[in-house]
Design an enzyme around this catalytic site. Structure first.
Site, PDB file in Angstrom:
ATOM      1  N   THR A 256     -89.638  -8.614   4.013  1.00 42.87           N
ATOM      2  CA  THR A 256     -88.824  -8.845   2.811  1.00 42.87           C
ATOM      3  C   THR A 256     -87.599  -7.936   2.738  1.00 42.87           C
ATOM      4  OG1 THR A 256     -90.207  -7.312   1.570  1.00 42.87           O
ATOM      5  CG2 THR A 256     -90.797  -9.642   1.460  1.00 42.87           C
TER       6      THR A 256
ATOM      7  N   GLU B 192     -83.166  -5.870   6.933  1.00 37.54           N
ATOM      8  CA  GLU B 192     -83.233  -6.097   8.385  1.00 37.54           C
ATOM      9  C   GLU B 192     -84.325  -7.113   8.728  1.00 37.54           C
ATOM     10  OE1 GLU B 192     -81.277  -4.752  10.929  1.00 37.54           O
ATOM     11  OE2 GLU B 192     -80.036  -4.078   9.281  1.00 37.54           O
TER      12      GLU B 192
ATOM     13  N   GLU C 193     -84.952   2.621  14.399  1.00 37.21           N
ATOM     14  CA  GLU C 193     -84.281   3.778  15.001  1.00 37.21           C
ATOM     15  C   GLU C 193     -84.464   4.977  14.078  1.00 37.21           C
ATOM     16  OE1 GLU C 193     -79.838   4.945  16.714  1.00 37.21           O
ATOM     17  OE2 GLU C 193     -80.105   3.092  15.600  1.00 37.21           O
TER      18      GLU C 193
ATOM     19  N   TYR D 286     -78.271  -6.676  26.901  1.00 36.60           N
ATOM     20  CA  TYR D 286     -77.511  -7.887  26.575  1.00 36.60           C
ATOM     21  C   TYR D 286     -76.451  -8.164  27.636  1.00 36.60           C
ATOM     22  CZ  TYR D 286     -79.292  -6.389  21.959  1.00 36.60           C
ATOM     23  OH  TYR D 286     -80.080  -5.949  20.924  1.00 36.60           O
TER      24      TYR D 286
ATOM     25  N   GLU E  97     -81.322   5.589  32.126  1.00 37.72           N
ATOM     26  CA  GLU E  97     -80.218   6.410  31.629  1.00 37.72           C
ATOM     27  C   GLU E  97     -80.562   7.866  31.868  1.00 37.72           C
ATOM     28  OE1 GLU E  97     -79.989   5.198  27.539  1.00 37.72           O
ATOM     29  OE2 GLU E  97     -81.517   6.601  26.884  1.00 37.72           O
TER      30      GLU E  97
ATOM     31  N   HIS F 118     -78.680   8.236  22.744  1.00 31.84           N
ATOM     32  CA  HIS F 118     -80.128   8.199  22.523  1.00 31.84           C
ATOM     33  C   HIS F 118     -80.681   9.617  22.508  1.00 31.84           C
ATOM     34  CE1 HIS F 118     -80.619   3.861  24.230  1.00 31.84           C
ATOM     35  NE2 HIS F 118     -80.359   3.859  22.947  1.00 31.84           N
TER      36      HIS F 118
END
Length: 302
Positions: free
Chosen positions: A17, A20, A107, A172, A220, A258
């Site tokens: 709800t 996001e 996050e 992506y 990374e 990050h």
């Protein structure tokens, strides 16, 4: 085939709800995901209205707990869109309820909280063998079947490449660059220092998946996950793997984007990771586009 997620996966959204949760429930449904309900203790007993992938209006029930949602719907996947302060409790609740796959998008989850959830997953309390992906990740997509997370489903279709990545946006980009081949499953494992599913977990699953013919791995700077993955590939992976390591130009001692992306001395540098991967036969591109090109060569010769 695919790994961890397919068209039969029944998905609930913890935080359905919220802003996001609402936005991404809509997008997951568009991707064809079988969303069967959501969880918000304060709004239990209500419903939320969405459209399925054919544009037909559907009502999704909101439950008071994950256990109740699973009992009523048969859900086996939960996607977590709750604020960082409540993420630990949401995860523990889902593990206690016995959800098979727990995808944590949030996050900014305190590392101490993730550490506690990680320990809980390794303990006897994880009675149903819950797998967690994330936190701080785009989730997982099996194109044309199901999406549990925030990866745009329009980038690429189904195909023979498996993708595992620490970075969301690089996931992506890689999907876009290789969309002419398509993907069995693409999984973003997240960039936090402690995560539920590692490169190695994904490599093991892709190696066992008959529909995955080749694997792209995006790492990374920081930590030694890529070095450990290289050692694993050497002993256990027979399928071709290409790699990319983000952060070749990163300065030492500074967290880059990050929380887990930090270099100290030569440990954790992109160059060290590239060398570890190349030593076991993984071709590593200097840029995402070059990495896609290396995969393209492999695919054209398979």
């Amino acid at each position: 085939m695919s790994i961890f997620l397919n068209k039969d996966s029944k998905v609930i959204v913890q935080g359905i709800t919220g802003g996001e949760g609402t936005k991404h429930t809509k997008l997951m449904l568009k991707a064809g995901t079988q969303i069967v309900g959501g969880v918000n203790a304060r709004k239990a007993g209500t419903t939320v209205t969405h459209e399925d992938k054919d544009g037909k209006e559907i009502e999704l029930p909101v439950f008071g707990s994950v256990a109740e949602a699973m009992k009523e719907t048969g859900a086996d996947v939960s996607v977590v869109f709750v604020p960082p302060a409540f993420t630990k409790d949401a995860c523990i609740e889902a593990i206690d309820a016995g959800i098979k796959l727990l995808v944590v998008i949030t996050e900014g989850v305190p590392v101490q909280d993730t550490a506690e959830v990680w320990s809980y997953l390794q303990s006897d309390k994880n009675h149903n063998g819950t797998r967690m992906i994330g936190p701080n990740c785009p989730g997982i997509i099996t194109p044309e079947e199901s999406l549990a997370g925030i990866t745009p489903h329009t980038i690429a279709g189904k195909g023979p490449i498996g993708l595992v990545s620490k970075s969301g946006t690089l996931t992506y980009q890689m999907m876009f660059e290789l969309k002419d081949f398509g993907f069995s499953t693409a999984i973003g494992i997240g960039g936090d220092p402690i995560i539920g599913t590692t490169h190695i977990d994904a490599l093991e699953a892709f190696e066992a998946d008959p529909d995955t013919k080749a694997i792209v791995m995006i790492g990374e700077i920081g930590g030694d996950a890529e070095e450990r993955a290289a050692a694993y590939i050497k002993d256990n992976v027979t399928k071709p793997v290409v790699g990319y390591v983000a952060g070749f130009t990163a300065p030492e001692g500074k967290t880059m984007g990050h929380a887990g992306a930090i270099v100290s001395g030569s440990a954790g540098t992109a160059q060290a990771k590239k060398e570890a991967l190349e030593a076991v036969g993984v071709k590593v591109g200097k840029t995402p586009s070059e990495t896609a090109e290396l995969m393209r060569e492999i695919m054209n010769n398979l």
